[in-house]
Design a protein around this motif. Structure first.
Motif, mmCIF file in Angstrom:
data_model
loop_
_atom_site.group_PDB
_atom_site.id
_atom_site.type_symbol
_atom_site.label_atom_id
_atom_site.label_comp_id
_atom_site.label_asym_id
_atom_site.label_seq_id
_atom_site.Cartn_x
_atom_site.Cartn_y
_atom_site.Cartn_z
ATOM 1 N N THR A 10 -39.570 -6.396 50.615
ATOM 2 C CA THR A 10 -40.220 -7.711 50.592
ATOM 3 C C THR A 10 -39.686 -8.629 49.487
ATOM 4 O O THR A 10 -40.118 -9.771 49.378
ATOM 5 N N GLY A 11 -38.761 -8.122 48.672
ATOM 6 C CA GLY A 11 -38.210 -8.941 47.582
ATOM 7 C C GLY A 11 -37.047 -9.804 48.056
ATOM 8 O O GLY A 11 -36.726 -9.852 49.249
ATOM 9 N N SER A 12 -36.424 -10.460 47.092
ATOM 10 C CA SER A 12 -35.317 -11.362 47.393
ATOM 11 C C SER A 12 -34.147 -10.599 48.039
ATOM 12 O O SER A 12 -33.632 -10.976 49.098
ATOM 13 N N ILE A 13 -33.725 -9.508 47.439
ATOM 14 C CA ILE A 13 -32.645 -8.689 48.013
ATOM 15 C C ILE A 13 -33.108 -8.061 49.328
ATOM 16 O O ILE A 13 -32.390 -8.065 50.328
ATOM 17 N N GLY A 35 -43.895 -3.041 47.898
ATOM 18 C CA GLY A 35 -44.943 -2.870 46.890
ATOM 19 C C GLY A 35 -46.298 -3.243 47.457
ATOM 20 O O GLY A 35 -47.013 -2.410 48.015
ATOM 21 N N ARG A 36 -46.651 -4.530 47.352
ATOM 22 C CA ARG A 36 -47.989 -4.960 47.767
ATOM 23 C C ARG A 36 -48.003 -6.099 48.784
ATOM 24 O O ARG A 36 -49.064 -6.486 49.255
ATOM 25 N N ASN A 37 -46.853 -6.663 49.101
ATOM 26 C CA ASN A 37 -46.826 -7.833 49.979
ATOM 27 C C ASN A 37 -46.909 -7.425 51.457
ATOM 28 O O ASN A 37 -45.928 -7.400 52.193
ATOM 29 N N TYR A 103 -37.282 5.401 42.306
ATOM 30 C CA TYR A 103 -36.883 5.380 43.728
ATOM 31 C C TYR A 103 -35.409 5.748 43.880
ATOM 32 O O TYR A 103 -35.041 6.479 44.790
ATOM 33 N N ALA A 117 -28.839 -2.041 44.103
ATOM 34 C CA ALA A 117 -29.102 -3.375 43.547
ATOM 35 C C ALA A 117 -29.824 -3.227 42.210
ATOM 36 O O ALA A 117 -29.605 -4.013 41.293
ATOM 37 N N GLU A 120 -31.331 -1.646 36.663
ATOM 38 C CA GLU A 120 -32.092 -0.939 35.626
ATOM 39 C C GLU A 120 -31.877 0.571 35.699
ATOM 40 O O GLU A 120 -31.905 1.264 34.682
ATOM 41 N N ASP A 144 -25.116 -5.560 43.089
ATOM 42 C CA ASP A 144 -25.090 -6.663 42.126
ATOM 43 C C ASP A 144 -23.767 -7.413 42.371
ATOM 44 O O ASP A 144 -22.690 -6.787 42.422
ATOM 45 N N MET A 198 -33.348 -15.912 43.418
ATOM 46 C CA MET A 198 -33.588 -14.478 43.163
ATOM 47 C C MET A 198 -35.048 -14.256 42.782
ATOM 48 O O MET A 198 -35.815 -15.204 42.633
ATOM 49 N N GLY A 199 -35.433 -12.989 42.598
ATOM 50 C CA GLY A 199 -36.782 -12.666 42.127
ATOM 51 C C GLY A 199 -37.001 -13.223 40.717
ATOM 52 O O GLY A 199 -36.048 -13.577 40.025
HETATM 53 P P1 NDP Z 1 -38.019 -9.247 43.681
HETATM 54 O O1 NDP Z 1 -38.967 -9.398 42.565
HETATM 55 O O2 NDP Z 1 -37.733 -10.415 44.556
HETATM 56 O O3 NDP Z 1 -38.525 -8.053 44.647
HETATM 57 C C1 NDP Z 1 -38.926 -6.834 44.150
HETATM 58 C C2 NDP Z 1 -39.256 -5.867 45.261
HETATM 59 O O4 NDP Z 1 -39.700 -4.641 44.680
HETATM 60 C C3 NDP Z 1 -40.400 -6.312 46.175
HETATM 61 O O5 NDP Z 1 -40.176 -5.801 47.463
HETATM 62 C C4 NDP Z 1 -41.607 -5.619 45.546
HETATM 63 O O6 NDP Z 1 -42.680 -5.412 46.461
HETATM 64 C C5 NDP Z 1 -40.982 -4.286 45.196
HETATM 65 N N1 NDP Z 1 -41.675 -3.533 44.167
HETATM 66 C C6 NDP Z 1 -41.940 -3.900 42.887
HETATM 67 N N2 NDP Z 1 -42.557 -2.870 42.234
HETATM 68 C C7 NDP Z 1 -42.655 -1.854 43.136
HETATM 69 C C8 NDP Z 1 -43.154 -0.529 43.061
HETATM 70 N N3 NDP Z 1 -43.690 -0.026 41.936
HETATM 71 N N4 NDP Z 1 -43.082 0.238 44.162
HETATM 72 C C9 NDP Z 1 -42.541 -0.232 45.316
HETATM 73 N N5 NDP Z 1 -42.047 -1.459 45.439
HETATM 74 C C10 NDP Z 1 -42.097 -2.266 44.353
HETATM 75 O O7 NDP Z 1 -36.677 -8.650 43.062
HETATM 76 P P2 NDP Z 1 -35.161 -8.941 43.464
HETATM 77 O O8 NDP Z 1 -34.971 -8.714 44.937
HETATM 78 O O9 NDP Z 1 -34.722 -10.221 42.868
HETATM 79 O O10 NDP Z 1 -34.408 -7.800 42.650
HETATM 80 C C11 NDP Z 1 -34.425 -6.435 43.039
HETATM 81 C C12 NDP Z 1 -33.414 -5.659 42.205
HETATM 82 O O11 NDP Z 1 -32.111 -6.125 42.538
HETATM 83 C C13 NDP Z 1 -33.565 -5.862 40.689
HETATM 84 O O12 NDP Z 1 -33.292 -4.679 40.033
HETATM 85 C C14 NDP Z 1 -32.508 -6.929 40.353
HETATM 86 O O13 NDP Z 1 -32.012 -6.805 39.043
HETATM 87 C C15 NDP Z 1 -31.425 -6.570 41.370
HETATM 88 N N6 NDP Z 1 -30.582 -7.717 41.722
HETATM 89 C C16 NDP Z 1 -31.124 -8.803 42.362
HETATM 90 C C17 NDP Z 1 -30.346 -9.898 42.703
HETATM 91 C C18 NDP Z 1 -30.918 -11.041 43.464
HETATM 92 O O14 NDP Z 1 -30.151 -11.905 43.925
HETATM 93 N N7 NDP Z 1 -32.216 -11.141 43.660
HETATM 94 C C19 NDP Z 1 -28.916 -9.921 42.338
HETATM 95 C C20 NDP Z 1 -28.447 -8.740 41.689
HETATM 96 C C21 NDP Z 1 -29.253 -7.676 41.403
HETATM 97 P P3 NDP Z 1 -43.892 -6.485 46.711
HETATM 98 O O15 NDP Z 1 -43.316 -7.845 46.521
HETATM 99 O O16 NDP Z 1 -44.253 -6.166 48.142
HETATM 100 O O17 NDP Z 1 -44.975 -6.145 45.758
#
Ligand code: NDP
Ligand code: MG
Length: 382
Positions: A10-13, A35-37, A103, A117, A120, A144, A198-199
């Motif tokens: 559900t995040g940006s990636i 996560g929660r979305n 994970y 991605a 960390e 990345d 991005m997130g």
């Molecule tokens: P976002 O904040 O957009 O998304 C994070 C995702 O992780 C969501 O699906 C969220 O779920 C989920 N999540 C968070 N905590 C938990 C948990 N405890 N258990 C399960 N799911 C969890 O992040 P990004 O997509 O921006 O980034 C993701 C990773 O990719 C990071 O490590 C970032 O550094 C890396 N990255 C990102 C880039 C980008 O363009 N965005 C570029 C390069 C690297 P929910 O929202 O449903 O709660």
């Protein structure tokens, strides 16, 4: 047909990856973890029809299992790690922040390829993770954009040919700011990234250049170069995603639009390339490309990351966790953006005096928890 586990869907990636999976008949999403979305996850589940789902809330998991009969099992809470361990040809590790590390490690049990991605994971436990992945014969493909570009530029090159790796940086929204100006920026300003969408956490890290610091550490661990062989060059157009400097003076660069679907698709399809129907980058439209050095007086984050990876042991972990908690505090307007540099320096200095190696994943988790508790307390006092 390849099976894919999407972790952090559900995040940006994760959303970019979903768009790829929806368009690619050669890839099938077997496991979806979020996560929660629940709202966005439900749309993705309806579209991709995974067999396994994992999420943080029990209620979400049970309701989703009830509403989508094709789901064989829905995991929740701690059990979500079991979802990550399901067999898959490709595991996309895209949970944000330190939470992503567990994970990534869980996925080593079931994945054949890791599209990573979550930087960390490498910053916190790089050596342990790389060794474990190698022992299990898992192919590691960086997502990345910079590291994905480096990976592509390094194809066919012997390490002995290479002088240095050049990470490009957009410079973030505060490029050209003085330290004084940087001290007074708001979260709203910091969240407005000039070239990438991005997130939140990584967007703030881009504004402080901590993201580039984390990426220096990530590059050292992924490609096995010394820290001083990793250069950082600011390139505001974000068209060149990174470069490799050869011993003979040639530079190899990877270019393309600032769209994370490109590195994700590369990591999924490597060594082949599939045709996707997105807009291709046009050099004529971009026109001029510019380059400059980062202002390290305004952004000490880079030098601090270099110190952390040079010293090794606990320090990369300290850099990562202290920053992560500071980002939360900054977004809640409890500290100024420049306080992040103050806390990084303070903690790196202290832990530098009592530095030690990290023996196991449990050791990493325990040390991370200790640092997290301490920095949270310090931030509460502010
Ligand atoms: P976002 O904040 O957009 O998304 C994070 C995702 O992780 C969501 O699906 C969220 O779920 C989920 N999540 C968070 N905590 C938990 C948990 N405890 N258990 C399960 N799911 C969890 O992040 P990004 O997509 O921006 O980034 C993701 C990773 O990719 C990071 O490590 C970032 O550094 C890396 N990255 C990102 C880039 C980008 O363009 N965005 C570029 C390069 C690297 P929910 O929202 O449903 O709660
Ligand atoms: Mg990057």
């Amino acid at each position: 047909m390849k099976t894919v586990s999407l972790c952090g869907s559900t995040g940006s990636i994760g959303r970019s990856a979903c768009r790829i999976l929806a368009a690619a008949s050669h890839l099938n999403c077997e496991t979806l973890i979020f996560g929660r979305n629940e709202i966005v996850a439900r749309e993705q589940i309806a579209l991709l029809k995974p067999a396994f789902v994992g999420c943080l809330e029990k209620e979400s998991a049970l309701n989703i299992k009830k509403d989508f009969p094709f789901i064989r099992e829905a995991f929740y809470g701690e059990g979500t790690l079991e979802a990550a361990a399901q067999p898959a040809d490709i595991f996309l590790s895209a949970v944000s922040g330190s939470a992503g590390m567990a994970y990534s490690f869980a996925a080593l049990e079931g994945a054949r390829r890791m599209a990573l991605a979550n930087k960390e994971t490498l910053v916190m436990a790089g050596e342990l993770f790389m060794n474990e992945a190698q022992k299990k014969g898992i192919t590691l493909l960086p997502v990345d954009s910079e590291h994905n570009a480096l990976f592509q530029c390094l194809q066919g090159e012997e390490k002995a040919n290479i002088e240095s790796l050049i990470l490009t940086a957009s410079g973030g929204p505060f490029r050209g700011f003085s330290r004084e100006e940087l001290a007074h920026v708001t979260p709203e300003q910091a969240l407005r990234h000039p070239t990438w969408s991005m997130g939140k956490k990584i967007t703030i890290d881009s504004a402080t250049l901590v993201n580039k610091g984390l990426e220096v550490i990530e590059a050292v661990r992924l490609f096995g170069f010394e820290e001083n062989a990793i250069e950082v060059i600011v390139h505001p157009q974000s068209v060149i995603h990174s470069m490799v400097r050869m011993k003979d003076g040639s530079l190899k660069a990877l270019m393309g639009s600032a769209d994370m679907r490109l590195p994700i698709a590369y990591a999924f399809d490597y060594p082949r390339r599939a045709r996707y129907q997105w807009e291709h980058w046009d050099p004529v439209q971009t026109g001029t490309l510019t380059f400059e050095l980062p202002d390290e007086n305004v952004f000490p984050s880079l030098a601090l990351a270099r110190l952390a990876i040079k010293e090794g042991g606990l320090l990369p972990l300290v850099y990562n966790r202290v920053n992560e908690e500071c980002v939360v505090a900054f977004l809640e307007e409890r500290i100024m953006l420049t306080d992040i540099f103050y806390f990084l320096e303070l903690y790196l200095e202290e832990y530098g005096r009592k530095n030690r190696g990290l023996e196991s994943v449990d050791d990493v988790k325990a040390a991370d928890l200790e640092i997290s508790r301490r920095i949270k307390k310090d931030l509460e006092l502010r």
